[in-house]
Design a protein around this motif. Structure first.
Motif, mmCIF file in Angstrom:
data_model
loop_
_atom_site.group_PDB
_atom_site.id
_atom_site.type_symbol
_atom_site.label_atom_id
_atom_site.label_comp_id
_atom_site.label_asym_id
_atom_site.label_seq_id
_atom_site.Cartn_x
_atom_site.Cartn_y
_atom_site.Cartn_z
ATOM 1 N N ASP A 161 -8.423 -10.204 -6.422
ATOM 2 C CA ASP A 161 -8.036 -9.071 -5.590
ATOM 3 C C ASP A 161 -8.726 -7.779 -6.017
ATOM 4 O O ASP A 161 -9.046 -7.579 -7.198
ATOM 5 N N PHE A 162 -8.932 -6.911 -5.047
ATOM 6 C CA PHE A 162 -9.489 -5.581 -5.272
ATOM 7 C C PHE A 162 -8.390 -4.564 -4.991
ATOM 8 O O PHE A 162 -7.908 -4.453 -3.853
ATOM 9 N N TYR B 264 -15.179 0.423 4.612
ATOM 10 C CA TYR B 264 -15.428 -0.186 3.298
ATOM 11 C C TYR B 264 -14.166 -0.871 2.774
ATOM 12 O O TYR B 264 -14.224 -2.002 2.265
ATOM 13 N N LEU B 265 -13.029 -0.217 2.885
ATOM 14 C CA LEU B 265 -11.773 -0.809 2.421
ATOM 15 C C LEU B 265 -11.479 -2.117 3.162
ATOM 16 O O LEU B 265 -11.032 -3.099 2.556
ATOM 17 N N ASN C 137 -11.536 -6.046 1.537
ATOM 18 C CA ASN C 137 -10.149 -6.536 1.447
ATOM 19 C C ASN C 137 -9.360 -5.756 0.386
ATOM 20 O O ASN C 137 -8.563 -6.331 -0.371
ATOM 21 N N CYS C 138 -9.614 -4.449 0.344
ATOM 22 C CA CYS C 138 -9.001 -3.623 -0.693
ATOM 23 C C CYS C 138 -7.543 -3.307 -0.356
ATOM 24 O O CYS C 138 -7.197 -2.995 0.792
ATOM 25 N N VAL C 139 -6.701 -3.358 -1.378
ATOM 26 C CA VAL C 139 -5.311 -2.936 -1.264
ATOM 27 C C VAL C 139 -5.183 -1.585 -1.961
ATOM 28 O O VAL C 139 -5.448 -1.466 -3.157
ATOM 29 N N VAL C 140 -4.796 -0.554 -1.204
ATOM 30 C CA VAL C 140 -4.605 0.783 -1.766
ATOM 31 C C VAL C 140 -3.137 0.940 -2.150
ATOM 32 O O VAL C 140 -2.241 0.764 -1.317
ATOM 33 N N LEU C 141 -2.909 1.244 -3.403
ATOM 34 C CA LEU C 141 -1.547 1.327 -3.923
ATOM 35 C C LEU C 141 -0.883 2.645 -3.543
ATOM 36 O O LEU C 141 -1.545 3.678 -3.423
ATOM 37 N N ASP C 142 0.426 2.579 -3.384
ATOM 38 C CA ASP C 142 1.231 3.791 -3.184
ATOM 39 C C ASP C 142 1.710 4.248 -4.560
ATOM 40 O O ASP C 142 2.760 3.840 -5.041
ATOM 41 N N ASP C 143 0.911 5.086 -5.210
ATOM 42 C CA ASP C 143 1.182 5.458 -6.603
ATOM 43 C C ASP C 143 2.546 6.097 -6.788
ATOM 44 O O ASP C 143 3.271 5.791 -7.743
ATOM 45 N N THR C 144 2.900 7.002 -5.887
ATOM 46 C CA THR C 144 4.156 7.739 -6.066
ATOM 47 C C THR C 144 5.379 6.835 -5.892
ATOM 48 O O THR C 144 6.440 7.123 -6.447
#
Length: 385
Positions: A52-53, A120-121, A125-132
């Protein structure tokens, strides 16, 4: 604990203890935000390996801002250059706005940057995290007051985004029960990973991809034999020479008297400094059939390049109010350039009696370089002979 050694990382990857990669903003900056470049695009192939990315939401926002700033600057530069060219040729149509409209497709810098990044995302297949959502405020402030990495002795305010990003990655790693390779050249990220049990730092994206792909020993041995004892370097050299010829150079310098204009012509490859074979990374492998293997190599090189530079000198005549030419000359300095070359090859009959290698293409990780001449005199000793 210290940053995980590559031999241990390889074993952890083989055992499935690590199954994701995350990349810091400075790696995207290092690649000049070229999202379609080989190394950044190679991440898209990891999904086939069930790898995973992940991107921290904080990092994703930083990359987005950098892309917008870069696009804005590119549009500003284009506006100036097009205006100068139209003025020089006294061209009335098309207008500068017409040309810029064609270049931008009617998009603003912000919308163009956002589309590029979203594409690009999706492609990777990039998963962008919800940091907060992953990290509570108390966790960050506890690290802040304790002085834990990435908080150090510097301006701690600037380290809050790093803390949020790294703590989010650590939290999601715990949720997944698997480690994460973190690619960054940031010293604060390194300090954090040295204390983490689940985040494993690798400073170069190429080396990270090579570790994840885990090329078979037979391929590594065949490549070493081809590059060291065989025709590999001689086969790659012509492709390198053409890539060098396509480099764009700009020249910075100051005349010791009057004004100076300098123009750089195409560079010529004079010498190639090759690395040790264990420094060469195999960042992609694909087997289209049973007889061939498509391999992408990333090779750090020291290239000695000769660049012809034409220099013209002039003085401003304050009486006649005109620029007076003071002659010109051409110099050919040799520059040593540290660059990475991405080389695509086809391996036929790997390990068989008819094994051989075809070089398909080669590209360098930069296409634009600046040459610093410093102070340049309009006169040389030959002028006095």
């Amino acid at each position: 604990m210290p940053v995980t050694e590559e031999s241990k990382l390889s074993k952890m990857l083989a055992d499935g203890q690590i199954n994701a990669i995350s990349v810091d903003t400075n790696i995207f900056d290092e690649k000049s935000l070229q999202l379609n470049g080989t190394a950044l695009q190679a991440i898209s192939r990891l999904a086939a390996l069930h790898f995973d990315f992940l991107l921290s939401g904080t990092v994703a926002r930083e990359i987005g801002r950098h892309l917008e700033r870069s696009t804005t600057e590119a549009l500003r530069t284009a506006r100036k250059a097009v205006g100068m060219a139209l003025g020089a040729f006294e061209t009335e149509a098309p207008t500068r706005d017409d040309i810029l409209e064609q270049i931008s497709g009617g998009q603003t810098a912000g919308s163009a940057a956002e589309k590029r990044f979203n594409d690009y995302l999706a492609a990777t297949n990039c998963v962008v995290l919800d940091d907060t959502a992953l990290v509570d405020t108390a966790t960050i402030f506890n690290a802040y007051f304790a002085g834990d990495p990435p908080f150090g002795t510097g301006s701690k305010k600037n380290e809050f985004p790093d803390a949020l990003a790294l703590l989010a990655l650590e939290r999601v790693s715990a949720q997944r029960g698997k480690g994460i390779i973190v690619v960054s050249k940031d010293g604060d990220w390194r300090s954090f990973c040295e204390r983490s049990q689940v985040l494993h730092l690798v400073p170069d994206i190429e080396r990270a991809l090579s570790l994840i792909n885990h090329p078979p020993v037979i391929l590594r041995a065949a490549l070493t034999a081809w590059l060291v004892g065989g025709d590999g370097r001689a086969d790659i050299e012509p492709f390198l020479a053409r890539a060098v010829e396509n480099l764009e150079f700009s020249v910075n310098g100051n005349s010791t008297s009057g004004e100076m204009y300098a123009h750089a012509w195409a560079g010529e490859l004079r010498h190639t400094g090759w690395p040790e074979t264990d420094e060469i990374d195999i960042i992609e492998m694909e087997s289209p059939n049973d007889e061939t293997l498509q391999v992408t190599l990333s090779i750090p090189l020291i290239l000695t390049v000769r660049v012809p530079i034409e220099i013209e000198f002039s003085m401003w005549d304050s009486i006649d109010r005109e620029s007076v030419g003071m002659g010109s000359r051409t110099i050919e300095p040799d520059d040593e350039l540290e660059m990475r070359a991405t080389v695509n090859i086809t391996v036929h009959d790997l390990g068989g009696e008819s094994e051989y290698f075809d070089v398909r293409n080669c590209e360098l990780d930069r296409n634009y370089l600046e040459i610093e001449l410093g102070e340049v005199s309009a006169f040389v000793h030959e002028d006095y002979d």
